[in-house]
Design an enzyme around this catalytic site. Structure first.
Site, PDB file in Angstrom:
ATOM      1  N   LYS A  32     -54.470   4.340  50.383  1.00 44.84           N
ATOM      2  CA  LYS A  32     -52.950   4.202  51.082  1.00 44.84           C
ATOM      3  C   LYS A  32     -52.912   3.129  52.338  1.00 44.84           C
ATOM      4  O   LYS A  32     -53.641   3.653  53.260  1.00 44.84           O
ATOM      5  CB  LYS A  32     -52.260   5.517  51.160  1.00 44.84           C
ATOM      6  CG  LYS A  32     -50.911   5.317  51.745  1.00 44.84           C
ATOM      7  CD  LYS A  32     -50.277   6.604  51.795  1.00 44.84           C
ATOM      8  CE  LYS A  32     -50.264   7.273  52.893  1.00 44.84           C
ATOM      9  NZ  LYS A  32     -49.493   6.887  54.063  1.00 44.84           N
ATOM     10  N   ASP A  59     -47.611   1.919  51.164  1.00 48.55           N
ATOM     11  CA  ASP A  59     -46.461   2.749  51.638  1.00 48.55           C
ATOM     12  C   ASP A  59     -45.667   2.223  52.782  1.00 48.55           C
ATOM     13  O   ASP A  59     -45.849   2.466  54.003  1.00 48.55           O
ATOM     14  CB  ASP A  59     -47.403   3.942  52.052  1.00 48.55           C
ATOM     15  CG  ASP A  59     -46.509   5.323  52.859  1.00 48.55           C
ATOM     16  OD1 ASP A  59     -45.309   5.186  52.388  1.00 48.55           O
ATOM     17  OD2 ASP A  59     -46.910   6.118  53.525  1.00 48.55           O
ATOM     18  N   LYS A  61     -42.273   2.248  52.299  1.00 46.88           N
ATOM     19  CA  LYS A  61     -40.914   3.086  52.393  1.00 46.88           C
ATOM     20  C   LYS A  61     -39.472   2.174  52.617  1.00 46.88           C
ATOM     21  O   LYS A  61     -38.604   2.296  53.388  1.00 46.88           O
ATOM     22  CB  LYS A  61     -40.673   4.034  53.432  1.00 46.88           C
ATOM     23  CG  LYS A  61     -41.813   4.967  53.220  1.00 46.88           C
ATOM     24  CD  LYS A  61     -41.677   6.138  54.281  1.00 46.88           C
ATOM     25  CE  LYS A  61     -42.793   7.237  54.241  1.00 46.88           C
ATOM     26  NZ  LYS A  61     -44.164   6.963  54.710  1.00 46.88           N
ATOM     27  N   ASP A  64     -32.923  -0.701  52.007  1.00 47.29           N
ATOM     28  CA  ASP A  64     -32.053  -1.843  52.641  1.00 47.29           C
ATOM     29  C   ASP A  64     -31.129  -2.131  51.284  1.00 47.29           C
ATOM     30  O   ASP A  64     -30.957  -1.101  50.339  1.00 47.29           O
ATOM     31  CB  ASP A  64     -32.767  -3.260  53.042  1.00 47.29           C
ATOM     32  CG  ASP A  64     -32.159  -3.950  53.981  1.00 47.29           C
ATOM     33  OD1 ASP A  64     -30.874  -4.355  53.899  1.00 47.29           O
ATOM     34  OD2 ASP A  64     -32.875  -4.477  54.873  1.00 47.29           O
ATOM     35  N   THR A 119     -40.614  14.945  55.347  1.00 51.78           N
ATOM     36  CA  THR A 119     -40.765  16.545  55.944  1.00 51.78           C
ATOM     37  C   THR A 119     -40.499  16.462  57.484  1.00 51.78           C
ATOM     38  O   THR A 119     -40.464  17.534  57.724  1.00 51.78           O
ATOM     39  CB  THR A 119     -42.272  16.628  55.586  1.00 51.78           C
ATOM     40  OG1 THR A 119     -43.031  15.575  56.034  1.00 51.78           O
ATOM     41  CG2 THR A 119     -42.351  16.971  54.200  1.00 51.78           C
ATOM     42  N   ARG A 211     -56.611  12.549  57.471  1.00 44.68           N
ATOM     43  CA  ARG A 211     -57.888  12.982  58.547  1.00 44.68           C
ATOM     44  C   ARG A 211     -58.818  13.827  57.866  1.00 44.68           C
ATOM     45  O   ARG A 211     -59.929  13.714  58.681  1.00 44.68           O
ATOM     46  CB  ARG A 211     -56.890  13.247  59.630  1.00 44.68           C
ATOM     47  CG  ARG A 211     -56.292  12.407  60.470  1.00 44.68           C
ATOM     48  CD  ARG A 211     -55.330  12.912  61.241  1.00 44.68           C
ATOM     49  NE  ARG A 211     -54.195  13.399  60.621  1.00 44.68           N
ATOM     50  CZ  ARG A 211     -53.113  13.949  61.047  1.00 44.68           C
ATOM     51  NH1 ARG A 211     -52.851  14.195  62.417  1.00 44.68           N
ATOM     52  NH2 ARG A 211     -51.917  14.368  60.571  1.00 44.68           N
TER      53      ARG A 211
HETATM   54  O1  C5P Z   1     -53.805  12.830  57.911  1.00 43.79           O
HETATM   55  P1  C5P Z   1     -53.063  13.418  56.751  1.00 43.79           P
HETATM   56  O2  C5P Z   1     -53.933  13.916  55.711  1.00 43.79           O
HETATM   57  O3  C5P Z   1     -52.004  14.559  57.499  1.00 43.79           O
HETATM   58  O4  C5P Z   1     -52.302  12.182  56.474  1.00 43.79           O
HETATM   59  C1  C5P Z   1     -51.318  12.372  55.612  1.00 43.79           C
HETATM   60  C2  C5P Z   1     -50.683  10.968  55.235  1.00 43.79           C
HETATM   61  O5  C5P Z   1     -49.506  11.137  54.337  1.00 43.79           O
HETATM   62  C3  C5P Z   1     -50.224  10.144  56.442  1.00 43.79           C
HETATM   63  O6  C5P Z   1     -50.330   8.817  56.073  1.00 43.79           O
HETATM   64  C4  C5P Z   1     -48.656  10.559  56.464  1.00 43.79           C
HETATM   65  O7  C5P Z   1     -48.015   9.480  56.867  1.00 43.79           O
HETATM   66  C5  C5P Z   1     -48.452  10.727  55.071  1.00 43.79           C
HETATM   67  N1  C5P Z   1     -47.196  11.583  54.658  1.00 43.79           N
HETATM   68  C6  C5P Z   1     -47.061  12.667  55.179  1.00 43.79           C
HETATM   69  N2  C5P Z   1     -46.061  13.653  54.977  1.00 43.79           N
HETATM   70  C7  C5P Z   1     -45.177  13.057  54.254  1.00 43.79           C
HETATM   71  C8  C5P Z   1     -45.180  11.752  53.826  1.00 43.79           C
HETATM   72  C9  C5P Z   1     -46.406  10.883  53.956  1.00 43.79           C
HETATM   73  O8  C5P Z   1     -48.075  13.544  55.688  1.00 43.79           O
HETATM   74  N3  C5P Z   1     -43.941  13.778  53.770  1.00 43.79           N
END
Ligand code: C5P
Length: 232
Positions: A32, A59, A61, A64, A119, A211
């Site tokens: 992603k 990603d 998003k 517009d 979220t 992460r």
């Molecule tokens: O590092 P981590 O596993 O928390 O990353 C989750 C990824 O998913 C990040 O790129 C974050 O921006 C994305 N994301 C999220 N929650 C959402 C939508 C996208 O954590 N509701």
């Protein structure tokens, strides 16, 4: 729908993402690319990662007026991405325009996924800032239904919502779920999390993992652990 683990490559430079991807010798993970990397490096970064053989979820998003989204989507479709997204809050008409823009002359197109409510938006912020007074669960499911109505392929949602999205929009409607953590791992700033095995059980189609893989001591081993738990 093909279950897969998507690695959130939240890096700020080409060097950082390429150093990370160089660790993978035997597999080509689905990655992603978000706003940070795309705005830092431009569309060339998408082509370069694609040329290395990775599938890409771009990603960005989009949100517009329909005509602008349609034209922007045509540009993204030409980059050869495999999946991209819009905000369902842009309305059904905007989502329909996005599909039109994404569709290539041969009729094929990348998967298009909607973001419902982020979220980071809770009930209080939705009610006070956005003047949306319905319960947030109802709003999320309504936006998912709108995405299905517009012909989109699925939504980004928490693993906890995946079952309900499938019940509302059908099992073929794709759920892409972030907020995944190993049972013995750090939760970090995610509030509601699930393990890859739990996400599989609840029926997520794709998990987005950042992460727990990118910051692991051995990212390849962490990726394989995710795949083993989620895809089996
Ligand atoms: O590092 P981590 O596993 O928390 O990353 C989750 C990824 O998913 C990040 O790129 C974050 O921006 C994305 N994301 C999220 N929650 C959402 C939508 C996208 O954590 N509701």
């Amino acid at each position: 729908m093909g279950k897969d683990v998507i690695i959130a490559c939240d890096f700020s430079s080409k060097k950082a993402v390429m150093d990370f991807l160089d660790l993978f010798k035997d597999e080509k993970p689905f990655v992603k690319i978000g706003m940070e990397l795309f705005y830092a490096e431009g569309p060339a970064i998408v082509k370069e990662i694609k040329d290395r053989g990775h599938k890409i979820f771009l990603d960005l998003k989009l949100h517009d007026i329909p005509n602008t989204v349609k034209k922007a989507m045509a540009v993204l479709s030409n980059l050869g991405v495999d999946m991209t997204n819009v905000h369902a809050g842009g309305t059904v008409a905007m989502m329909e325009a996005a599909i039109e823009g994404l569709t290539k002359p041969d009729g094929t197109r990348p998967l298009l996924i909607a973001v419902t409510q982020l979220t980071s938006t809770n009930q209080e912020r939705m009610t006070e800032d956005l003047l949306i007074e319905k319960p947030i669960d109802e709003v999320v499911m309504h936006y998912a239904a709108n995405a299905a109505k517009a012909g989109l392929d699925g939504v980004v949602c928490s693993p906890l919502e995946a079952g309900k999205v499938h019940a509302t929009c059908g099992n073929g409607f794709v759920t892409v779920t972030p907020g995944v953590r190993f049972a013995d791992g750090d939760i970090g700033d995610q509030a509601r999390v699930m393990t890859p095995a739990q996400a599989k059980e609840i029926g997520s189609d794709y998990i987005v993992v950042g992460r727990p893989i990118t910051a692991a001591q051995d990212p390849v081993a962490a990726y394989r652990r995710c795949v083993n738990e989620f895809v089996g």
